[in-house]
Write a protein that holds these residues in place. Sequence first.
Motif, PDB file in Angstrom:
ATOM      1  N   HIS A 133       0.844  -1.197   0.000  1.00  0.00           N
ATOM      2  CA  HIS A 133       0.000   0.000   0.000  1.00  0.00           C
ATOM      3  C   HIS A 133       0.875   1.242   0.000  1.00  0.00           C
ATOM      4  O   HIS A 133       2.066   1.181   0.280  1.00  0.00           O
ATOM      5  CB  HIS A 133      -0.894   0.029   1.240  1.00  0.00           C
ATOM      6  N   GLY A 183      -2.681  -0.990  -8.508  1.00  0.00           N
ATOM      7  CA  GLY A 183      -3.522  -1.829  -7.665  1.00  0.00           C
ATOM      8  C   GLY A 183      -3.998  -3.091  -8.360  1.00  0.00           C
ATOM      9  O   GLY A 183      -3.998  -4.186  -7.782  1.00  0.00           O
ATOM     10  N   ASN A 195      -3.181  -7.080  -7.362  1.00  0.00           N
ATOM     11  CA  ASN A 195      -4.252  -8.052  -7.135  1.00  0.00           C
ATOM     12  C   ASN A 195      -4.183  -9.214  -8.120  1.00  0.00           C
ATOM     13  O   ASN A 195      -4.380 -10.374  -7.748  1.00  0.00           O
ATOM     14  CB  ASN A 195      -5.612  -7.366  -7.223  1.00  0.00           C
ATOM     15  N   ARG A 247      -6.048  -6.816  -0.222  1.00  0.00           N
ATOM     16  CA  ARG A 247      -5.764  -5.496  -0.777  1.00  0.00           C
ATOM     17  C   ARG A 247      -7.054  -4.887  -1.297  1.00  0.00           C
ATOM     18  O   ARG A 247      -7.941  -5.589  -1.723  1.00  0.00           O
ATOM     19  CB  ARG A 247      -4.743  -5.545  -1.906  1.00  0.00           C
ATOM     20  N   PRO A 265      -7.272  -0.802   2.903  1.00  0.00           N
ATOM     21  CA  PRO A 265      -6.105  -0.662   3.773  1.00  0.00           C
ATOM     22  C   PRO A 265      -6.466  -1.047   5.199  1.00  0.00           C
ATOM     23  O   PRO A 265      -7.525  -0.660   5.702  1.00  0.00           O
ATOM     24  CB  PRO A 265      -5.782   0.840   3.684  1.00  0.00           C
ATOM     25  N   THR A 282       4.592  -7.860  -2.669  1.00  0.00           N
ATOM     26  CA  THR A 282       3.577  -8.450  -1.797  1.00  0.00           C
ATOM     27  C   THR A 282       4.236  -9.347  -0.766  1.00  0.00           C
ATOM     28  O   THR A 282       5.275  -9.965  -1.016  1.00  0.00           O
ATOM     29  CB  THR A 282       2.540  -9.254  -2.598  1.00  0.00           C
TER      30      THR A 282
END
Length: 863
Positions: A198, A208, A212, A234, A237, A258
């Motif tokens: 994040h 983003g 994912n 995700r 937050p 990640t």
Amino acid sequence: MKIQYASYQDTIEFLQSAMSAHPHLLRLQSIGETWEGRPIMLVTISLDVTYADDKPALLYTGSIHAREWIGNELAVKFVQYVIDNYRFNPKLQHALTRNTLYMVPCLNPDGFEYSRNHFSFWRKNRRNNGDGTFGVDLNRNFDAKFMRNQNTGSNTYGGPHAFSEPETCAIRDFVESHENIRIALDYHSQGNVFFPAHKFNHEVEIEGTDLNVLCANMNHEIKKVTGRQYGIHRGKPPAQLIHGSGREYYYRKGIIATVVEVGTRNIPDYMKNMSESVAENIPAVQYALSEAINYSPLAPKRVEGFTIKSVAHDSVELEWQYEDRDDIYFEVYRSQHNKNPCGEETLVAITKTLGFVDRQLQSGHSYFYNIRAVDKVTKIKSPFSPELRLKTRLGRTESARTLFPSRETVGYLSQNNQAKNKEHFGYNSMFIGVDKKRGISMGVVQFDLSSIVEGSQILSAQFFIYPMNRVAAKIEKYGEWSVAILDADQVEDIYDYSCIADAKPLHTLGQTIESDKLTQGIWMKWLFNGVERSLLAKLLKQKRLLLRLQGPKKLPLGKDSQVMQFDIGYGSFGSGLHYRPNLELVYQLPEQQLALSPLSCNTIYKDKVVADKLASGFDAEGDIVYGQMSFDLNVDLPVDRTVFTNACLTVRCCNSIASARDVRFTIELVELRDVDYQHVKQRQKIEYIGYEVSNEQLRERAEHHFIFDSYSLQELERLHQAQTPFYFIIRATAESQATDALVNWTNCQDQQPAQLKIDYIERRKHPVAAPHNLQTQVENGVVKLTWENEEDDDLVGFFVVRNRFHPPRSPFDGVKLYGGPDNYTLDNFGTPDIAKYYAVFSYDDVPNYSQPVTIYYPGKTER
């Protein structure tokens, strides 16, 4: 210590031996030295390793926390996998030829060995803090939002300053000297969940979707091995983001990063659990390695302007922008679930155009779309565009509701804490399962169904709930979670544990979900089947739907917890409306029926018209004879809110044709100006009604039903809106010349004339007017939106959505901020510093959504 696990010295010796045997494949180096003098080893793997630093790279770090042995163990087994398979495995060869793997099996060697030999629960490194305490949490020691903590004895003590530790300095220096690193995986335990990086705000970043999808595709590889489903946390937050973590440090440098939390214990049974965790993550790491090149300067640029051009009830048209290049094509992916993989199973289009129409979709359903560009020569793919989210429009006869439980009707009940059970409602989260502290815990969710008219037909129903934490589910492959429908009239007190626990279910929804498939960070969805939808329709009379959520009720010997935690969207740690349990319904309102007799009927010969008689076929000369009927609604149904759902024209025959000739009869809905042979012959046919009837069928029965299809129903509505009668022609056809082949249908004077039955519902057809004068301003550090609306009795409210990347063209294309009757809302979960788009849609009771009114908010940088 557990003898099945490799020690740090074992790991070094294995890597040295591997490099000696495969010098073209592996390179081993120390990137630093710990407080206790151990080397921090990094192995480089690539084909040919001489050119490794010239290729896009994946950085793997393991065991930054001493007690989390999976990182080191997986690294050793992955290197062995590469050695055993690189000569013949084409996917592995391809990944290693185009990419490089930098692997630090253990970033915390001192702590790892201390955990192995002295205190298994040790987490930090072995720095002497000078006050009788030891250790710094290395994953709090990076400079990404580093936070000073004076409690040196804390397990999360981050050190005296950022990069105070030799371990974090070593990995920092390596990363900063290797700009080819494109993806970073940081392996931890426990939780079976991905934690993508994040940027310490509640806004969606451009990467983003990349994060994912990377995790979802790794998840797909994991599932193929063991069937296990990892969570992906995700998009929301956490309330307190980790400060000073490596993950955020890598991400800040432009690296897709990640954390991967593996397993349900830090040091599990090796043969039963750790071997599974290793086996399922080897193909996941290989996949991530193959993706590094797609985030490098060699990749095509990201597709821009990916947006919705239009949405219908059964299709959507997408469009995007890209420079004109012959060497580029596009892959479009579609899913009905969030955080789903983008692979062959979800690939719906490969195209060179800048648009795509996706057809044969379900009305009133959510869809998620992703796109990337592909170089047709190298097959290198671009990063993903931000994901598109939409919901198809409702079908012409459909209505919909998304229902949320009130604060008082969502919570959990604990067996061992009954005096406080009522306090568990509307407060933070639900704990469902069994543990030593609470005993058995069950969730309760009750929905108010009073907004849905009794007698409605439930066409689809979906129950959604958001798992926010599975750390307390500590047992691999143990227990199932289920949702049961209870009889609300038989439950005296929803806050009483015994009342809920002892209630006999009316039905259990769908299938139970096993523990290794119950994830966190990915919405869980239960679909109601036909039996369950029928039950739900019956419960409309009670005006309540009461659900009981339950998990395992017993613990194996030596285990203390098997509990899943679900968000309820209320309380200081709940995440608001976006994460509240909800019930999505698509339904049809109760039907009413009209039964109409003919206003007129005629038999039309070439040279005459016979009124009040209905016959059709062929005369003695072989000329066609038409039957003609007209109907008038003769009731006042408002054209803007009357929807025909079904229609059937029933006629009776008085005879059949004597000959064996194959003569068939069709009925047409037509536009007709005058009832004479010439106008009928030149009629404008709208549509055939039902199917043709053969002479043989006339012999078998007298009564025949002609059912309207979807198109003819819509045309019937159009004629109603034009306030014209409905004209029908009965026409005969034959395989060859026919004479004296006339069928007499029911006369208009008969007691049972032809009949047109029309089922209809009262439902608004068109949206109310869009709002106007949308404005933004910042009040007390929060963006406030205001707008105005046209007065309309059918206006129910406004739907407000935020999107950072493009103006939302669907109410679901972005983050929902508000739904209700007010003319303002606050963006409480966004930051006023970042530019974004807002859209407001008006909606009615169906709901039909208006066209959006949109505004660009420039953020602090542009204002």
